[in-house]
Design a protein around this motif. Structure first.
Motif, short mmCIF file in Angstrom:
data_model
loop_
_atom_site.label_atom_id
_atom_site.label_comp_id
_atom_site.label_asym_id
_atom_site.label_seq_id
_atom_site.Cartn_x
_atom_site.Cartn_y
_atom_site.Cartn_z
N LEU A 20 36.88 33.67 44.45
CA LEU A 20 37.46 34.84 44.30
C LEU A 20 39.03 34.44 43.97
O LEU A 20 39.58 35.02 42.88
N GLN A 21 39.58 33.35 44.57
CA GLN A 21 40.86 32.92 44.17
C GLN A 21 40.75 32.63 42.67
O GLN A 21 41.80 32.71 41.79
N THR A 22 39.67 31.74 42.06
CA THR A 22 39.63 31.57 40.69
C THR A 22 39.60 32.50 39.65
O THR A 22 40.12 32.60 38.73
N ALA A 23 38.80 33.62 40.22
CA ALA A 23 38.56 34.78 39.46
C ALA A 23 39.97 35.47 39.36
O ALA A 23 40.36 36.06 37.98
N ALA A 24 40.62 35.64 40.26
CA ALA A 24 41.80 36.36 40.26
C ALA A 24 42.90 35.68 39.46
O ALA A 24 43.59 36.05 38.62
N GLN A 25 42.91 34.29 39.53
CA GLN A 25 44.10 33.57 38.74
C GLN A 25 43.64 33.55 37.22
O GLN A 25 44.46 33.68 36.60
N GLU A 26 42.62 33.13 36.77
CA GLU A 26 42.08 33.34 35.50
C GLU A 26 42.46 34.87 34.94
O GLU A 26 42.80 34.85 33.72
N LEU A 27 41.69 35.78 35.84
CA LEU A 27 42.27 37.14 35.21
C LEU A 27 43.53 37.17 34.92
O LEU A 27 44.35 37.78 33.94
N LYS A 28 44.45 36.86 36.03
CA LYS A 28 46.07 37.18 35.65
C LYS A 28 46.34 36.29 34.65
O LYS A 28 47.32 36.70 33.87
N ASN A 29 46.14 35.14 34.32
CA ASN A 29 46.48 34.44 33.44
C ASN A 29 45.85 35.06 31.80
O ASN A 29 46.57 34.80 30.97
N SER A 30 44.90 35.60 31.87
CA SER A 30 44.44 36.12 30.75
C SER A 30 45.08 37.34 30.20
O SER A 30 44.89 37.51 28.78
#
Length: 1019
Positions: free
Chosen positions: A327-337
């Motif tokens: 979940l942390q990875t998904a949220a971080q990559e989403l924010k970076n995108s």
């Protein structure tokens, strides 16, 4: 990496081991044998109800003014030559622009319309099968009063009289309507009867999504997304517009020498969905955990709050649940995108959807992954429908008209709808049959089939399409819009009404003719959607933060299957009933999908019948042990359990709609109690019927990281070491190589693009006259599909042997490999091998090799020895155990002439196979011959793209490429040249049968690195 098709294969269950390599399974049931006269009556009654007599009568009764006399025929109409007409398929939720193939005035096949900017020539499995519903004898064939045949004029007169005398409210109930002209006709009816209200509802509601977006469904563009986070939205299978989204999705999933980037796809869901099987990172969660998951992503992306411990697992032993890291990875990559990120949710909770909207706004993706053209499908309003049900029961409704709506069956408040109908003075059904709702109504004025009708549609703002009749109505039916107009005092035909409504868009006859020809146009004609006040993100976050935490109770997730829609409207279509589910590979009914850990704990075996109870309502269904199902949950498909659908659809499965929660709108989840019964009920599955050769590479996949490092090393090519100077054994052959001097037909399948939707399976079935065999014959391993989608599970953690207690395994000191496996889909058809093992063993030369690379079947030479099937390493040859399309003992015993169904959907270009004959994929040789003949008449070679197989044409993602490998400029030649040494491989290449079907290795953009695997079918 270990690959397996199901729990039984993973555990090497004794039953699986006994039959894994048995080419022809003996029939164990006492009521079954190979004698046609002993086939059980019930199974094949399901396949009936489709009549040819009505079509014959319709052609005889066609008015002379509409007849086409062949002595003075139009230039474009010729006997034995097919004509194509642009039209539109829409059932209230699924939209597809189609081309209807008609032979001598008889529709026989649907293709995708390449002119559509929405579906772009793709077609769903449901749309592929829809042509069969035209010939459904279960349709109501006349107007009726209290279920008895009545004269049309009498029905009209009585309805007009009673409508005029109605003092209470008049309600028109329908699924979502996206037709501008239909809405105008309803408005004209309402002007005549001012107390009229139009209430739309959807069997798979998206009211929460509407409320969060001011009354509209946003337009999504997955082709522009670099990071996709889906919170329970099966957007490749059933959510909103899957054909459109699938074509967009694969744009950023394809890789090549020139493009070595991929989108990243995170999927949080309860039941294993089609979209979940294609995700790079899949996280199983309970339905009750979806709110916390959404809130955590919102807080991280919008407020910058750390994710923290959202999930907790008792078995983690004090350690963090590994789902938190994902979940942390998904949220971080989403924010970076940023603007190239996209979040979608299948939840019907307005608070969840409000946060999803806020996340997308924070990403700034408006104009990129969120398009300006909103979708017009799924416009149903849960609150308005619930209020109408209450009004019907309290006596304030004076008349109700059901327009292609069956809420008694498919609405969670169906029992209240039923009681309410009895209290309404005037009830009218415009449904196409006396279904669960229509049978309770006083009057029935059945609607035409959509292939008999004119209509228009606006699936997305600014995009229009038309449907046109391709056959005279088979029965005494009338378009529902025309009925409404007539009761409102307007006696014009609906065609004239529609044409007049289009004057502003097509002012000239030439412009109108072009739209009718193309089937699509641009423009806006629908009225503005009713605005809804969305919940603020702050209020939604506050509400979800106070939501109840997951407990130890068992949670139910209700979902929609790719084949059968939640409204059950396709239940009487045998093509859809026999289509294997992409995940479970089950046919003919629904079941309770349970995780392996739950089955072990409760000592349940597959096929054990369990009683499910919620809301005071209970159903009994067999257990199916489903890898990937979230722990502590079960899943049940909607749309089954019809009682008045027709002979094919009645009493197939159980109706799960009443199990849904009806607080805060409709929520497709609930807490349930489960109780094992003493019964068992076999599930007709197909996934282990064709077990390929032992320990051989069948399908291949690798990581994007490895592909970037060295594209030539992501695909394994088996090498056998030999002494110097000796040729490798896999290159030694008993065959002489063929020389193809003119054409060499081949196929390539990109596993990165194949999502496993099954559209190609139904497309092949309708094109090639493939028989439906029924549940028992599927259980007997006698399904007839020429093409199948093999679904392989895989996992990094596995054991070569398992401790077993009875039939269930326990996994000691390790992760259960079935808890969250990866999935890969592989279309498998006849490989048209250049060194075909089937050809050498046929004693009568019924299967031979053509000069153009095709493995041919000469049906009238085949004597049914089945040697070829036994020798086929791919298990793609089918044996006709019965004469499915002819009038012999098999059909007579079952009380119906099955030939009626066959005659109406048969493609006259394809031979109908007899009992005792082998059959298999022909690469649609009839299409090849037609293309060659057309080119020959013009004294040229066929051009690339003129000849396309049915499977390639139906594929919404263009995963299948077919063409002439002798043509250096063909797509397939260019593709194979480009992929040579990178991703191209042959299934079972080491046995050197030299297939003409090439696969491209699947590349995953996952967070874990793993070696380039091989499929091992372990015996």
């Amino acid at each position: 990496m270990k690959y397996w098709k199901g729990i039984e294969e993973l555990e090497s269950a004794p039953e699986f081991m006994q039959s894994a390599f048995a080419e022809f399974m003996p029939v164990k049931e006492s009521h079954e044998s190979n004698d046609a006269t002993s086939a059980p009556r019930r199974d094949f009654l399901k396949l009936m109800g489709f009549g040819v007599g009505a079509a014959v009568l319709a052609s005889c009764e066609t008015p002379v003014r509409k007849a086409i006399p062949y002595l003075n025929k139009p230039e474009e109409v010729d006997p034995s030559i097919s004509n194509f007409y642009a039209s539109t398929y829409f059932t209230g939720s699924d939209y597809n622009a189609v081309l209807v193939k008609a032979r001598d005035g008889r529709p026989i096949k649907l293709e995708g319309n390449p002119e559509s900017p929405i579906t772009r020539g793709g077609l769903s499995a449901r749309a592929q099968a829809a042509v069969l519903s035209l010939y459904d004898g279960g349709r109501l064939q006349n107007f009726a009063i209290k279920g008895q045949k009545a004269d049309v004029k009498q029905v009209d007169q009585e309805i007009r009289s009673k409508l005029a005398a109605t003092t209470g409210r008049i309600a028109i109930v329908s699924p979502t309507i996206i037709s501008p002209s239909t809405k105008k006709a309803i408005a004209e009816f309402a002007a005549r009867y001012p107390s009229t209200t139009h209430v739309m509802y959807d069997a798979q509601s998206a009211t929460g999504l509407l409320q969060a977006n001011s009354g509209v469904v946003p337009g999504y563009d997955f082709s522009k997304a670099n990071v996709i986070v889906s919170l329970g939205a099966d957007f490749l299978g059933t959510w909103i517009s899957p054909v459109e989204y699938a074509r967009q999705y694969v744009v950023n999933r394809k890789v090549s020498t020139d493009k070595r980037t991929m989108s990243r796809h995170f999927q949080f869901e309860t039941a294993m969905s089609l979209t979940g099987t294609n995700a790079d990172v899949r996280v199983p969660i309970k339905p009750s955990e979806l709110a916390a998951t959404t809130l955590a992503i919102y807080n991280f992306v919008v407020n910058g709050t750390a994710i923290g411990e959202v999930f907790s697992a008792k078995e983690a032993g004090g350690k963090s649940d590994p789902r938190n890291a994902k979940l942390q990875t998904a949220a971080q990559e989403l924010k970076n995108s940023g603007s190239t990120g996209l979040v979608v949710s299948g939840s019907n909770d307005p608070a969840v959807q409000a946060l999803v909207t806020a996340i997308n706004q924070a990403l700034g993706n408006a104009g990129t992954t969120i398009s300006a053209a909103q979708s017009n499908v799924r416009q149903g309003d849960d609150a308005r429908m619930a209020a109408l049900v209450n009004d019907m029961n309290n006596g304030s409704v004076g008349a109700v008209i059901f327009y292609n709506a069956n809420p008694v069956f498919n609405h969670p408040l169906g029992s209240k709808v039923k009681s309410g109908i009895a209290k309404v003075p005037l009830t009218i059904s415009l449904n196409d049959r006396l279904d669960e709702t229509g049978s309770l109504c006083q009057y029935a004025a059945p609607d035409n089939h959509w292939l008999e009708s004119w209509n228009d549609f606006e699936p997305k703002a600014g995009y229009l399409s038309l449907s046109q009749p391709v056959i005279t109505p088979l029965f005494t039916t009338r378009q529902a819009q025309e009925s409404l107009l007539k009761w409102a005092g307007n006696n014009t035909t609906y065609y004239k009404y529609l044409r007049a409504n289009w004057r502003g868009i097509t002012p000239t006859d030439a412009a109108w003719d072009k739209v009718v020809h193309d089937g699509v146009a641009t423009g806006t004609a629908l009225p503005t959607a009713t605005a809804m006040t969305p919940m603020s993100a702050a209020a939604a976050a506050s509400q979800l933060s106070g939501a109840a935490k997951p407990s130890d109770t068992i949670e139910l997730a209700l979902y929609e299957k790719v084949g059968l829609s939640a409204d059950g409207c396709g239940a009487n279509n045998p093509f859809l009933q026999e289509l294997p589910d992409p995940i479970s590979k089950a046919t003919w009914g629904n079941y309770i999908a349970v995780p392996h850990a739950m089955a072990v704990a409760k000592k349940w075996e597959q096929n054990d019948v369990v009683k499910v109870t919620a809301n005071g309502y209970s159903i009994e269904l067999p257990v199916l042990i489903q890898p990937g199902q979230a722990n502590g949950t079960v899943g049940i498909a909607l749309g089954y359990g019809r009682t008045l659908a027709g002979k094919a659809g009645d009493k197939v499965g159980e109706n799960a709609a009443p199990l849904a929660m009806t607080t805060n709108g409709i929520q497709y989840m609930n807490t349930v109690t489960l109780e094992k019964t003493s019964s068992t009920s076999p599930i007709a599955q197909t996934q282990t019927h064709q077990t390929l050769m032992d320990r051989r590479p069948v399908v291949q996949e690798n990581s994007l990281a490895n592909y970037k490092k060295d594209p030539k090393k992501v695909t394994e090519y088996e090498k056998i070491s030999t002494p110097d100077g000796l040729e490798a054994p896999e290159k030694v052959s008993l065959w002489q190589d063929y020389q193809y001097n003119n054409h060499h037909w081949g196929m390539a399948v990109d596993l990165n693009s194949c999502i496993g939707c099954g559209s190609c399976v139904v497309g092949c079935q309708t094109e090639n006259n493939i028989a439906v065999v029924g549940k028992q014959q599927v259980i007997n391993r006698r399904e007839m599909h020429w093409m199948r989608i093999d679904r392989y599970y895989s996992s990094d953690t596995h054991k070569d042997s398992f401790e077993t207690k009875g039939k269930l395994s326990t996994y000691a000191a390790m992760e259960d490999p079935s808890e969250n496996p990866q999935v890969i889909h592989q279309p498998m058809m006849c490989q048209h091998c250049n060194h075909a093992p089937c050809e050498t063993v046929c004693p009568v030369l019924a299967t031979t090799h053509s000069t153009e690379g095709l493995n041919q079947m000469t049906y009238n030479r085949c004597i049914g020895t089945r040697y070829c099937a036994n020798n086929c390493p791919y298990k793609v040859r089918r044996f006709n155990w019965f004469s499915y399309y002819s009038n012999d003992k098999f059909e007579i015993v079952n009380g119906h002439m099955f030939t009626d169904l066959g005659r109406m959907v048969l493609n006259p270009d394809v031979t109908v196979r007899a009992r005792g004959v082998m059959e298999k994929c022909s690469f649609c040789v009839q299409r090849i011959q037609l293309g060659k003949l057309e080119a020959k008449k013009q004294k040229r070679r066929p051009m690339d793209g003129e000849i396309v197989t049915a499977c390639a044409q139906s594929c919404p993602t263009e995963a299948i490429v077919f063409g002439d490998m002798k043509d250096p400029n063909s797509r397939i030649s260019k593709l194979l040249r480009r992929e040579d040494g990178e991703r191209a491989f042959h299934s079972l290449a080491s046995i050197n049968v030299q297939p003409n079907v090439t696969y491209l290795t699947k590349i995953r953009n996952s967070e874990s690195e793993f070696f380039a695997p091989e499929v091992e079918e372990k015996a």
